[in-house]
Motif scaffolding. Structure first.
Motif, PDB file in Angstrom:
ATOM      1  N   THR A  82      -1.990  26.386 -40.023  1.00  0.00           N
ATOM      2  CA  THR A  82      -1.161  25.201 -39.792  1.00  0.00           C
ATOM      3  C   THR A  82      -2.010  23.934 -39.642  1.00  0.00           C
ATOM      4  O   THR A  82      -1.468  22.861 -39.438  1.00  0.00           O
ATOM      5  CB  THR A  82      -0.291  25.374 -38.531  1.00  0.00           C
ATOM      6  OG1 THR A  82      -1.139  25.512 -37.395  1.00  0.00           O
ATOM      7  CG2 THR A  82       0.614  26.595 -38.664  1.00  0.00           C
ATOM      8  N   SER A  83      -3.323  24.059 -39.754  1.00  0.00           N
ATOM      9  CA  SER A  83      -4.217  22.923 -39.537  1.00  0.00           C
ATOM     10  C   SER A  83      -4.164  21.925 -40.695  1.00  0.00           C
ATOM     11  O   SER A  83      -3.776  22.261 -41.822  1.00  0.00           O
ATOM     12  CB  SER A  83      -5.656  23.412 -39.368  1.00  0.00           C
ATOM     13  OG  SER A  83      -6.129  23.931 -40.601  1.00  0.00           O
ATOM     14  N   LYS A  84      -4.580  20.707 -40.407  1.00  0.00           N
ATOM     15  CA  LYS A  84      -4.685  19.678 -41.437  1.00  0.00           C
ATOM     16  C   LYS A  84      -5.628  20.135 -42.547  1.00  0.00           C
ATOM     17  O   LYS A  84      -5.363  19.909 -43.731  1.00  0.00           O
ATOM     18  CB  LYS A  84      -5.177  18.364 -40.824  1.00  0.00           C
ATOM     19  CG  LYS A  84      -5.317  17.253 -41.839  1.00  0.00           C
ATOM     20  CD  LYS A  84      -5.835  15.969 -41.221  1.00  0.00           C
ATOM     21  CE  LYS A  84      -6.016  14.947 -42.341  1.00  0.00           C
ATOM     22  NZ  LYS A  84      -6.742  13.778 -41.917  1.00  0.00           N
ATOM     23  N   PHE A  85      -6.717  20.787 -42.176  1.00  0.00           N
ATOM     24  CA  PHE A  85      -7.694  21.266 -43.157  1.00  0.00           C
ATOM     25  C   PHE A  85      -7.028  22.147 -44.214  1.00  0.00           C
ATOM     26  O   PHE A  85      -7.318  22.040 -45.397  1.00  0.00           O
ATOM     27  CB  PHE A  85      -8.802  22.048 -42.440  1.00  0.00           C
ATOM     28  CG  PHE A  85      -9.775  22.715 -43.374  1.00  0.00           C
ATOM     29  CD1 PHE A  85     -10.747  21.972 -44.010  1.00  0.00           C
ATOM     30  CD2 PHE A  85      -9.698  24.074 -43.621  1.00  0.00           C
ATOM     31  CE1 PHE A  85     -11.645  22.578 -44.883  1.00  0.00           C
ATOM     32  CE2 PHE A  85     -10.590  24.693 -44.479  1.00  0.00           C
ATOM     33  CZ  PHE A  85     -11.560  23.939 -45.113  1.00  0.00           C
TER      34      PHE A  85
ATOM     35  N   GLU B  12      -7.980  12.378 -50.963  1.00  0.00           N
ATOM     36  CA  GLU B  12      -7.295  12.616 -49.693  1.00  0.00           C
ATOM     37  C   GLU B  12      -6.457  11.441 -49.225  1.00  0.00           C
ATOM     38  O   GLU B  12      -5.396  11.623 -48.650  1.00  0.00           O
ATOM     39  CB  GLU B  12      -8.313  12.997 -48.613  1.00  0.00           C
ATOM     40  CG  GLU B  12      -8.900  14.373 -48.852  1.00  0.00           C
ATOM     41  CD  GLU B  12     -10.071  14.667 -47.956  1.00  0.00           C
ATOM     42  OE1 GLU B  12      -9.845  15.156 -46.851  1.00  0.00           O
ATOM     43  OE2 GLU B  12     -11.207  14.382 -48.383  1.00  0.00           O
ATOM     44  N   SER B  13      -6.903  10.215 -49.473  1.00  0.00           N
ATOM     45  CA  SER B  13      -6.203   9.045 -48.931  1.00  0.00           C
ATOM     46  C   SER B  13      -4.806   8.867 -49.512  1.00  0.00           C
ATOM     47  O   SER B  13      -3.969   8.193 -48.923  1.00  0.00           O
ATOM     48  CB  SER B  13      -7.023   7.773 -49.137  1.00  0.00           C
ATOM     49  OG  SER B  13      -7.140   7.495 -50.524  1.00  0.00           O
TER      50      SER B  13
ATOM     51  N   ASP C 196      -3.032  11.741 -50.669  1.00  0.00           N
ATOM     52  CA  ASP C 196      -2.486  13.103 -50.721  1.00  0.00           C
ATOM     53  C   ASP C 196      -2.441  13.662 -52.135  1.00  0.00           C
ATOM     54  O   ASP C 196      -1.457  14.249 -52.557  1.00  0.00           O
ATOM     55  CB  ASP C 196      -1.087  13.164 -50.096  1.00  0.00           C
ATOM     56  CG  ASP C 196      -1.118  12.995 -48.600  1.00  0.00           C
ATOM     57  OD1 ASP C 196      -2.153  13.324 -47.991  1.00  0.00           O
ATOM     58  OD2 ASP C 196      -0.118  12.518 -48.033  1.00  0.00           O
TER      59      ASP C 196
ATOM     60  N   ASP D 248      -3.238  21.696 -51.506  1.00  0.00           N
ATOM     61  CA  ASP D 248      -3.480  22.262 -50.183  1.00  0.00           C
ATOM     62  C   ASP D 248      -4.142  23.617 -50.408  1.00  0.00           C
ATOM     63  O   ASP D 248      -4.252  24.097 -51.548  1.00  0.00           O
ATOM     64  CB  ASP D 248      -2.209  22.319 -49.330  1.00  0.00           C
ATOM     65  CG  ASP D 248      -1.146  23.294 -49.821  1.00  0.00           C
ATOM     66  OD1 ASP D 248      -1.493  24.401 -50.307  1.00  0.00           O
ATOM     67  OD2 ASP D 248       0.050  22.961 -49.701  1.00  0.00           O
TER      68      ASP D 248
ATOM     69  N   ASP E 279     -13.407   9.715 -49.086  1.00  0.00           N
ATOM     70  CA  ASP E 279     -12.018  10.138 -48.923  1.00  0.00           C
ATOM     71  C   ASP E 279     -11.072   8.965 -49.148  1.00  0.00           C
ATOM     72  O   ASP E 279      -9.999   8.894 -48.558  1.00  0.00           O
ATOM     73  CB  ASP E 279     -11.781  10.781 -47.548  1.00  0.00           C
ATOM     74  CG  ASP E 279     -12.641  12.016 -47.337  1.00  0.00           C
ATOM     75  OD1 ASP E 279     -12.974  12.681 -48.330  1.00  0.00           O
ATOM     76  OD2 ASP E 279     -12.972  12.315 -46.181  1.00  0.00           O
TER      77      ASP E 279
ATOM     78  N   MET F   6      -3.554  22.374 -44.794  1.00  0.00           N
ATOM     79  CA  MET F   6      -2.321  21.824 -45.346  1.00  0.00           C
ATOM     80  C   MET F   6      -2.478  20.523 -46.133  1.00  0.00           C
ATOM     81  O   MET F   6      -1.613  20.184 -46.942  1.00  0.00           O
ATOM     82  CB  MET F   6      -1.297  21.617 -44.223  1.00  0.00           C
ATOM     83  CG  MET F   6      -0.939  22.909 -43.489  1.00  0.00           C
ATOM     84  SD  MET F   6      -0.423  24.271 -44.560  1.00  0.00           S
ATOM     85  CE  MET F   6       1.078  23.612 -45.255  1.00  0.00           C
ATOM     86  N   GLU F   7      -3.574  19.779 -45.922  1.00  0.00           N
ATOM     87  CA  GLU F   7      -3.677  18.491 -46.613  1.00  0.00           C
ATOM     88  C   GLU F   7      -3.963  18.669 -48.103  1.00  0.00           C
ATOM     89  O   GLU F   7      -4.618  19.619 -48.520  1.00  0.00           O
ATOM     90  CB  GLU F   7      -4.749  17.613 -45.977  1.00  0.00           C
ATOM     91  CG  GLU F   7      -6.165  18.005 -46.295  1.00  0.00           C
ATOM     92  CD  GLU F   7      -7.196  17.067 -45.681  1.00  0.00           C
ATOM     93  OE1 GLU F   7      -6.897  15.879 -45.499  1.00  0.00           O
ATOM     94  OE2 GLU F   7      -8.297  17.543 -45.393  1.00  0.00           O
ATOM     95  N   LYS F   8      -3.449  17.736 -48.895  1.00  0.00           N
ATOM     96  CA  LYS F   8      -3.761  17.675 -50.330  1.00  0.00           C
ATOM     97  C   LYS F   8      -5.136  17.040 -50.441  1.00  0.00           C
ATOM     98  O   LYS F   8      -5.368  15.948 -49.909  1.00  0.00           O
ATOM     99  CB  LYS F   8      -2.744  16.827 -51.069  1.00  0.00           C
ATOM    100  CG  LYS F   8      -1.302  17.260 -50.884  1.00  0.00           C
ATOM    101  CD  LYS F   8      -0.996  18.452 -51.715  1.00  0.00           C
ATOM    102  CE  LYS F   8       0.517  18.721 -51.656  1.00  0.00           C
ATOM    103  NZ  LYS F   8       0.888  19.849 -52.449  1.00  0.00           N
TER     104      LYS F   8
END
Length: 190
Positions: free
Chosen positions: A92-95, A122-123, A125, A129, A170, A97-99
């Protein structure tokens, strides 16, 4: 000897204080900091066997491995997406889940060691993921793969030329980040 295909490699400390945040072995010399429960891909010195596994710190002594890289997250195992079973990831972490730009190393169904990358930024998205990346890896024919450093560190070099659009900060600025280690593969010589 150069690299036919190279990408960023192990996770590293951007402050420059400790270098690699995970273990790298190059020509039987150990670098970086060992992370418990993080997967590795390595070539054993004694018999040149390629191993993808979890290893204990006691198995990392100088001379045990010819080459080795420790990732963060076992993405595909036995042809199945295994992120949720990877003890070093919080799914569930940002690491996770983030695009973002992503990079992995693994073994294809025919036994070939391969690197795979997805571009992104990253900036805004853009990218994949970790679940999407693992599904792509599985669909591409990898039977096993571990996640390597990505994000602003991701740079792909093919035959000496930058192949992707790296975003080292990023953000949308195009630049290459200095990294602690690279992954390097060469075509098989006939």
């Amino acid at each position: 000897m150069g690299c036919d295909f190279a990408t960023n490699g192990a996770f590293f400390d951007m402050s420059g204080e400790i270098g690699c945040e995970s273990v790298v072995v190059s020509d039987e010399k150990v670098y970086g900091a060992f992370k418990e429960a993080a997967p590795v891909l390595g070539v054993r010195s004694v018999d040149n066997t390629v191993v993808v596994s979890y290893v204990g710190k006691d198995l990392l002594g100088d001379g045990a491995w010819e080459q080795l890289i420790q990732g963060r997250g076992w993405l595909v195992r036995n042809g199945t997406v295994t992120i949720e079973d990877s003890p070093d990831l919080d799914v569930t972490s940002k690491f996770v889940m983030e695009k973002a730009p992503r990079t992995a190393v693994g073994i294809m169904g025919n036994g070939t060691i391969a690197l795979i990358s997805v571009d992104g930024e990253e900036s805004i998205d853009e990218g994949a993921d970790l679940f999407e990346f693992a599904e792509l890896i599985q669909a591409t024919g990898f039977v096993v793969a571990i996640n390597l450093d990505g994000g602003g560190s991701q740079t792909v070099v093919l035959d000496g030329e930058v192949y992707n659009v790296p975003h080292c900060n990023d953000t949308d600025s195009v630049c290459q980040r200095k990294v602690g280690a690279i992954s390097c593969l060469n075509r098989e010589s006939n």
